[in-house]
Design a protein around this motif. Structure first.
Motif, mmCIF file in Angstrom:
data_model
loop_
_atom_site.group_PDB
_atom_site.id
_atom_site.type_symbol
_atom_site.label_atom_id
_atom_site.label_comp_id
_atom_site.label_asym_id
_atom_site.label_seq_id
_atom_site.Cartn_x
_atom_site.Cartn_y
_atom_site.Cartn_z
ATOM 1 N N ASP A 1 18.385 -14.626 1.859
ATOM 2 C CA ASP A 1 18.765 -15.723 0.984
ATOM 3 C C ASP A 1 19.788 -15.305 -0.066
ATOM 4 O O ASP A 1 20.425 -16.152 -0.682
ATOM 5 C CB ASP A 1 17.527 -16.306 0.287
ATOM 6 N N VAL A 2 19.962 -14.022 -0.278
ATOM 7 C CA VAL A 2 20.925 -13.548 -1.265
ATOM 8 C C VAL A 2 22.330 -13.762 -0.705
ATOM 9 O O VAL A 2 22.625 -13.367 0.414
ATOM 10 C CB VAL A 2 20.679 -12.055 -1.584
ATOM 11 N N GLU A 3 23.209 -14.407 -1.512
ATOM 12 C CA GLU A 3 24.562 -14.688 -1.035
ATOM 13 C C GLU A 3 25.325 -13.398 -0.795
ATOM 14 O O GLU A 3 25.212 -12.440 -1.548
ATOM 15 C CB GLU A 3 25.327 -15.536 -2.046
ATOM 16 N N GLY A 4 26.104 -13.394 0.286
ATOM 17 C CA GLY A 4 26.917 -12.235 0.596
ATOM 18 C C GLY A 4 26.195 -11.163 1.376
ATOM 19 O O GLY A 4 26.777 -10.144 1.727
ATOM 20 N N GLN A 5 24.940 -11.359 1.658
ATOM 21 C CA GLN A 5 24.180 -10.385 2.448
ATOM 22 C C GLN A 5 24.747 -10.389 3.862
ATOM 23 O O GLN A 5 24.954 -11.455 4.435
ATOM 24 C CB GLN A 5 22.702 -10.779 2.456
ATOM 25 N N PRO A 6 25.045 -9.245 4.438
ATOM 26 C CA PRO A 6 25.607 -9.234 5.790
ATOM 27 C C PRO A 6 24.600 -9.723 6.822
ATOM 28 O O PRO A 6 23.395 -9.590 6.650
ATOM 29 C CB PRO A 6 25.956 -7.766 6.026
ATOM 30 N N SER A 7 25.126 -10.289 7.879
ATOM 31 C CA SER A 7 24.298 -10.786 8.967
ATOM 32 C C SER A 7 23.710 -9.621 9.750
ATOM 33 O O SER A 7 24.273 -8.538 9.806
ATOM 34 C CB SER A 7 25.157 -11.632 9.902
ATOM 35 N N PHE A 8 22.560 -9.867 10.341
ATOM 36 C CA PHE A 8 21.961 -8.850 11.197
ATOM 37 C C PHE A 8 22.662 -8.788 12.552
ATOM 38 O O PHE A 8 22.430 -7.906 13.335
ATOM 39 C CB PHE A 8 20.476 -9.125 11.405
ATOM 40 N N SER A 9 23.507 -9.774 12.826
ATOM 41 C CA SER A 9 24.219 -9.791 14.091
ATOM 42 C C SER A 9 25.534 -9.039 13.945
ATOM 43 O O SER A 9 26.311 -9.299 13.034
ATOM 44 C CB SER A 9 24.498 -11.239 14.513
ATOM 45 N N ILE B 1 12.122 -9.323 3.965
ATOM 46 C CA ILE B 1 13.349 -9.424 4.765
ATOM 47 C C ILE B 1 13.946 -10.821 4.629
ATOM 48 O O ILE B 1 15.143 -10.975 4.452
ATOM 49 C CB ILE B 1 13.051 -9.076 6.237
ATOM 50 N N LYS B 2 13.088 -11.837 4.661
ATOM 51 C CA LYS B 2 13.566 -13.211 4.566
ATOM 52 C C LYS B 2 14.193 -13.474 3.202
ATOM 53 O O LYS B 2 15.224 -14.136 3.107
ATOM 54 C CB LYS B 2 12.406 -14.173 4.817
ATOM 55 N N ARG B 3 13.574 -12.965 2.126
ATOM 56 C CA ARG B 3 14.159 -13.120 0.796
ATOM 57 C C ARG B 3 15.532 -12.467 0.740
ATOM 58 O O ARG B 3 16.448 -12.987 0.123
ATOM 59 C CB ARG B 3 13.241 -12.486 -0.258
ATOM 60 N N GLY B 4 15.687 -11.331 1.378
ATOM 61 C CA GLY B 4 16.963 -10.637 1.379
ATOM 62 C C GLY B 4 18.057 -11.447 2.054
ATOM 63 O O GLY B 4 19.225 -11.358 1.690
#
Length: 193
Positions: free
Chosen positions: A161-169, A156-159
Motif C-alpha cells: 500500500d505504500v506509494e512507490g513500492q516496486p511490484s513483485f512482478s 507484506i500487504k501493508r508494504g
C-alpha cells in the motif's frame, strides 16, 4: 415442433417415425416431412421406403439383440452401496476408487468379469463421475500456512500500500500506486489532466 434426436428414448424415436408415416400418407413430400419433424431428408427417404415395403410395422422399433446383461439392476444398486463404503474396507491401500479396483470388487463379489474400460458407462448412468484428487506437496504443513497468513501476510500487504513500492512482478511495472498515467505513446510531461 421438431424432435431433437439426442434427447429421445427408443419409444419416442418410434413415435417420430410413425408421425412421419402419417404425413407421408397424407401426401406431404419427403422434404416437407423432414422439415416438419426436424430430421434429415435422407432419414425420411429411408422411412418412406420401409413404409412402402413393410407398412407401419417396418417403422416400429425392433427387439434389440445382443448379449444379455451380466448383472441385474439390483446388483448395480448393490455395487453403488459398496462403493459408498470406501475402498479401504475392501482391502485396498487408499480410499480412491479406480475402474480397475471396481472391476476387481465386482469380480470378487459377483463372480462376473468386466473390463475396467467398460465400467465407466454404467457407473456414469448411476450418477458416479471421475474424481481427481487435488495434488498437494507431501511436505505441506497446514499449521505453518495458517501462521504465515496470520503473521507475515498482513505485513507484506501493508508494504504494497505504500506509494512507490516496486511490484513483485519483474515482467511489468506496477502502476497501481502512481496515479493516472498518460495514454500509451505520450510522454509523461504531456499529461491530459
Amino acid at each position: 415442433m421438431p424432435w431433437h434426436p439426442r434427447q429421445l428414448t427408443t419409444e419416442q424415436l418410434e413415435e417420430r417415425r410413425l408421425a412421419a408415416a402419417k404425413l407421408l400418407e397424407k401426401g406431404y413430400s419427403q422434404v416437407d416431412v423432414a422439415r416438419k419433424i426436424g430430421v434429415s431428408p435422407a432419414s425420411v427417404c429411408y422411412w418412406a421406403k420401409a413404409l412402402k415395403l413393410r407398412g407401419r410395422a417396418g417403422l416400429r422399433q425392433r427387439v434389440r439383440t445382443g448379449r444379455p446383461p451380466q448383472l441385474t439392476q439390483a446388483a448395480w444398486g448393490e455395487i453403488a452401496q459398496l462403493l459408498s463404503r470406501g475402498a479401504r474396507e475392501f482391502g485396498f491401500e487408499t480410499e480412491r476408487w479406480t475402474l480397475k479396483r471396481i472391476a476387481q470388487l465386482i469380480s470378487r463379489r459377483f463372480g462376473v468379469h468386466y473390463h475396467p474400460n467398460y465400467l465407466a458407462v454404467p457407473l456414469h448412468r448411476m450418477g458416479f463421475s471421475p474424481q481427481r484428487p487435488l495434488l498437494q506437496a507431501r511436505e505441506r504443513d497446514e499449521e505453518l500456512i495458517k501462521a504465515w497468513l496470520k503473521r507475515d501476510w498482513p505485513r507484506i500487504k501493508r508494504g504494497l500500500d505504500v506509494e512507490g513500492q516496486p511490484s513483485f512482478s519483474w515482467t511489468r511495472q506496477d502502476t497501481r500506486f502512481k496515479g493516472p498515467q498518460p495514454p500509451h505513446g505520450l510522454p509523461s510531461a504531456m499529461r491530459l489532466f
